[in-house]
Design a protein around this motif. Structure first.
Motif, PDB file in Angstrom:
ATOM      1  N   THR A 185      29.086  34.667  53.901  1.00 57.31           N
ATOM      2  CA  THR A 185      28.184  35.819  53.820  1.00 57.31           C
ATOM      3  C   THR A 185      28.889  36.954  53.102  1.00 57.31           C
ATOM      4  O   THR A 185      30.115  36.931  52.935  1.00 57.31           O
ATOM      5  N   TYR A 186      28.110  37.941  52.650  1.00 56.92           N
ATOM      6  CA  TYR A 186      28.659  39.108  51.960  1.00 56.92           C
ATOM      7  C   TYR A 186      28.116  40.372  52.608  1.00 56.92           C
ATOM      8  O   TYR A 186      27.031  40.371  53.195  1.00 56.92           O
ATOM      9  N   PRO A 187      28.846  41.490  52.495  1.00 60.20           N
ATOM     10  CA  PRO A 187      28.420  42.724  53.158  1.00 60.20           C
ATOM     11  C   PRO A 187      27.367  43.493  52.376  1.00 60.20           C
ATOM     12  O   PRO A 187      27.230  43.337  51.149  1.00 60.20           O
ATOM     13  N   THR A 188      26.650  44.343  53.083  1.00 68.61           N
ATOM     14  CA  THR A 188      25.689  45.274  52.490  1.00 68.61           C
ATOM     15  C   THR A 188      25.865  46.626  53.168  1.00 68.61           C
ATOM     16  O   THR A 188      26.441  46.725  54.251  1.00 68.61           O
ATOM     17  N   THR A 189      25.353  47.663  52.523  1.00 68.09           N
ATOM     18  CA  THR A 189      25.306  48.990  53.134  1.00 68.09           C
ATOM     19  C   THR A 189      23.971  49.634  52.808  1.00 68.09           C
ATOM     20  O   THR A 189      23.245  49.170  51.918  1.00 68.09           O
ATOM     21  N   GLY A 190      23.670  50.715  53.504  1.00 71.14           N
ATOM     22  CA  GLY A 190      22.505  51.512  53.153  1.00 71.14           C
ATOM     23  C   GLY A 190      22.751  52.302  51.881  1.00 71.14           C
ATOM     24  O   GLY A 190      23.890  52.491  51.453  1.00 71.14           O
ATOM     25  N   VAL A 191      21.678  52.762  51.262  1.00 66.40           N
ATOM     26  CA  VAL A 191      21.743  53.513  50.000  1.00 66.40           C
ATOM     27  C   VAL A 191      21.188  54.915  50.221  1.00 66.40           C
ATOM     28  O   VAL A 191      20.116  55.090  50.813  1.00 66.40           O
ATOM     29  N   LEU A 192      21.921  55.890  49.728  1.00 64.83           N
ATOM     30  CA  LEU A 192      21.493  57.285  49.793  1.00 64.83           C
ATOM     31  C   LEU A 192      21.175  57.764  48.391  1.00 64.83           C
ATOM     32  O   LEU A 192      21.937  57.504  47.448  1.00 64.83           O
ATOM     33  N   GLU A 193      20.041  58.435  48.232  1.00 63.66           N
ATOM     34  CA  GLU A 193      19.685  58.961  46.925  1.00 63.66           C
ATOM     35  C   GLU A 193      19.077  60.345  47.070  1.00 63.66           C
ATOM     36  O   GLU A 193      18.500  60.681  48.105  1.00 63.66           O
ATOM     37  N   PRO A 194      19.212  61.174  46.029  1.00 63.56           N
ATOM     38  CA  PRO A 194      18.688  62.544  46.108  1.00 63.56           C
ATOM     39  C   PRO A 194      17.175  62.583  46.010  1.00 63.56           C
ATOM     40  O   PRO A 194      16.544  61.717  45.405  1.00 63.56           O
ATOM     41  N   THR A 195      16.588  63.597  46.610  1.00 62.84           N
ATOM     42  CA  THR A 195      15.162  63.854  46.495  1.00 62.84           C
ATOM     43  C   THR A 195      14.962  65.362  46.634  1.00 62.84           C
ATOM     44  O   THR A 195      15.922  66.121  46.719  1.00 62.84           O
ATOM     45  N   LEU A 196      13.712  65.813  46.641  1.00 65.03           N
ATOM     46  CA  LEU A 196      13.418  67.246  46.705  1.00 65.03           C
ATOM     47  C   LEU A 196      12.439  67.545  47.831  1.00 65.03           C
ATOM     48  O   LEU A 196      11.668  66.675  48.254  1.00 65.03           O
ATOM     49  N   TYR A 197      12.476  68.763  48.315  1.00 65.38           N
ATOM     50  CA  TYR A 197      11.471  69.211  49.282  1.00 65.38           C
ATOM     51  C   TYR A 197      11.167  70.681  49.012  1.00 65.38           C
ATOM     52  O   TYR A 197      11.964  71.392  48.415  1.00 65.38           O
ATOM     53  N   ARG A 198      10.004  71.112  49.446  1.00 64.93           N
ATOM     54  CA  ARG A 198       9.577  72.498  49.237  1.00 64.93           C
ATOM     55  C   ARG A 198       9.684  73.277  50.547  1.00 64.93           C
ATOM     56  O   ARG A 198       9.141  72.873  51.571  1.00 64.93           O
ATOM     57  N   ARG A 199      10.432  74.380  50.507  1.00 62.24           N
ATOM     58  CA  ARG A 199      10.611  75.210  51.688  1.00 62.24           C
ATOM     59  C   ARG A 199       9.508  76.266  51.757  1.00 62.24           C
ATOM     60  O   ARG A 199       9.152  76.861  50.753  1.00 62.24           O
ATOM     61  N   SER A 200       8.967  76.468  52.951  1.00 62.54           N
ATOM     62  CA  SER A 200       7.872  77.423  53.139  1.00 62.54           C
ATOM     63  C   SER A 200       8.302  78.830  52.737  1.00 62.54           C
ATOM     64  O   SER A 200       9.380  79.300  53.106  1.00 62.54           O
ATOM     65  N   GLY A 201       7.448  79.489  51.961  1.00 69.36           N
ATOM     66  CA  GLY A 201       7.699  80.859  51.559  1.00 69.36           C
ATOM     67  C   GLY A 201       8.732  81.005  50.463  1.00 69.36           C
ATOM     68  O   GLY A 201       9.207  82.120  50.201  1.00 69.36           O
ATOM     69  N   LYS A 202       9.068  79.915  49.804  1.00 72.72           N
ATOM     70  CA  LYS A 202      10.073  79.966  48.754  1.00 72.72           C
ATOM     71  C   LYS A 202       9.570  79.222  47.522  1.00 72.72           C
ATOM     72  O   LYS A 202       9.004  78.136  47.626  1.00 72.72           O
TER      73      LYS A 202
END
Length: 392
Positions: A185-202
């Motif tokens: 067997t071989y190992p795996t990991t989770g993947v992290l990637e950038p995204t965006l969000y909108r903050r209220s009042g900004k």
């Protein structure tokens, strides 16, 4: 005389016992997360996210600002090199026992992790329960700069996201090391990637991140990524399919249904009598229908059987596509077919283990699926449909 000698020895022991190597909280810098990136010259840049003490007029060394953490970086050839350079910038001793996340940049992951893994397991201060993720398309150190609205620091947010969502992708250092050292067997990991969000009042959008997909490793190096849909197929073999959701379209464009899995199991049957090797994957799951956007009255046994077959066919098709990809494109057994063959037929395994990638790629794999729908909800057809629109 002997009595007083014994009493004196006991007093000496009492005076000299205790936590001789303890560190006071005011003397340590709590490392919450680490980001590792590959530099152009081949060295490694380490970025540490360190907790800032809570502001207090009573505690010396506290901060009067609102910072929750700060970042500090250094470049070195290995772990002891860059940690020493970072320590030279610190007024407190680096303390790694509370670190919850290690992020690895994609470039470094593709070069290979074998040269850095030893630094994490040799030092007893490092926890093997620390989560490890690969950052896709961005520097790992940059992700530690992103603020997260709900948590004190990005590392804490990532830890909670792993526990909440990353059921199948949750990989600790311990998991990764065991899979790396295991045969078949071989190992795996989770993947992290950038995204965006909108903050209220900004105005504009702020940077954030999300866990999305799986990183596949071979011989210590990242070879490619599984997308989110393929990761859901991998969950079957991680015993973490519970609470996973499946949405399928009904035939003829007649709406869709949503199914949530409450329990699942899998079995890999091996046939090593001839070449190519043969494997059969048997998938079973129980669950509930949590959404019905079709015109079917699912309280009718005949209609429920139609829904059951549609879900089974979808799972079968997705699983076959996933297995074909890791066989023909990656030639990388991240599921554990080799381990199952090793258990079922050790003699055959000894003849194929040195060329397992080739044997795995050429193996014939079949899939069967059995879904049991335990609960269809309190109603049959959607309430907004007219009687003449309902299929009974």
């Amino acid at each position: 005389m002997k009595r007083w000698t014994l009493i004196g020895m006991l007093l000496v022991l009492l005076i000299n016992t205790g936590c001789w190597d303890r560190k006071e909280i005011n003397d340590i810098g709590l490392v919450m997360g680490t980001g590792l990136d590959l530099e152009d010259n081949g060295n490694i840049k380490a970025t540490l996210q360190i907790a800032v003490p809570a502001p207090s007029s009573q505690v010396a060394g506290g901060t009067t600002g609102t910072e929750k953490f700060f970042l500090i970086s250094a470049v070195g050839k290995n772990g002891i090199d860059f940690n020493q350079k970072i320590q030279q910038k610190m007024s407190r001793t680096l303390f790694f026992s509370h670190r919850s996340i290690i992020l690895v940049g994609e470039d470094l992951a593709r070069k290979g992790l074998n040269d850095i893994l030893d630094m994490f397991n040799r030092n007893p201060r490092n926890r093997l329960k620390t989560y490890i993720l690969v950052v896709k398309g961005k520097k790992a150190g940059d992700m530690l700069h992103f603020e997260y609205p709900y948590e004190l620091a990005p590392s804490e947010a990532l830890k909670e996201m792993e526990l909440l969502w990353g059921a199948g992708t949750v990989v600790t250092l311990r998991d990764f090391l065991i899979a790396s050292a295991s045969e078949g067997t071989y190992p795996t990991t989770g993947v992290l990637e950038p995204t965006l969000y909108r903050r209220s009042g900004k105005k504009g959008e702020d940077k954030m991140f999300r866990i999305n997909g799986t990183a596949v490793f071979k011989s210590g190096k990242l070879i490619d990524f599984l997308n989110n849909a393929e990761t859901h197929q991998l969950l079957w073999f991680k015993d973490n399919k519970r609470t996973d959701k499946i949405t399928v379209d009904m035939p003829g464009g007649k709406g869709n249904v949503g199914f949530i899995i409450t329990s699942s199991k899998y079995k890999i049957n091996t046939d090593a009598k001839r070449n190519p090797l043969k494997f059969h994957v048997d998938l079973k799951a129980n669950g509930n229908l949590f959404e019905n956007n079709s015109s079917l009255d699912v309280t009718d046994p005949g209609n429920l059987e139609i829904v059951k077959k549609v879900i089974e066919n979808r799972v079968k098709q997705d699983m076959e596509a996933f297995l074909s990809k890791i066989q023909t494109r990656y030639k990388t057994d991240i599921v554990g077919f080799g381990q199952q063959l090793q258990r079922d037929n050790p003699k055959k395994w000894r003849t194929v283990e040195k060329q397992w990638d080739q044997y795995f790629a050429a193996a014939e794999v079949s899939v069967s699926v059995n879904i049991n729908i335990s609960n269809t909800g309190a109603i049959g057809p959607p309430l907004h449909l007219k009687d003449k629109e309902i299929v009974k």
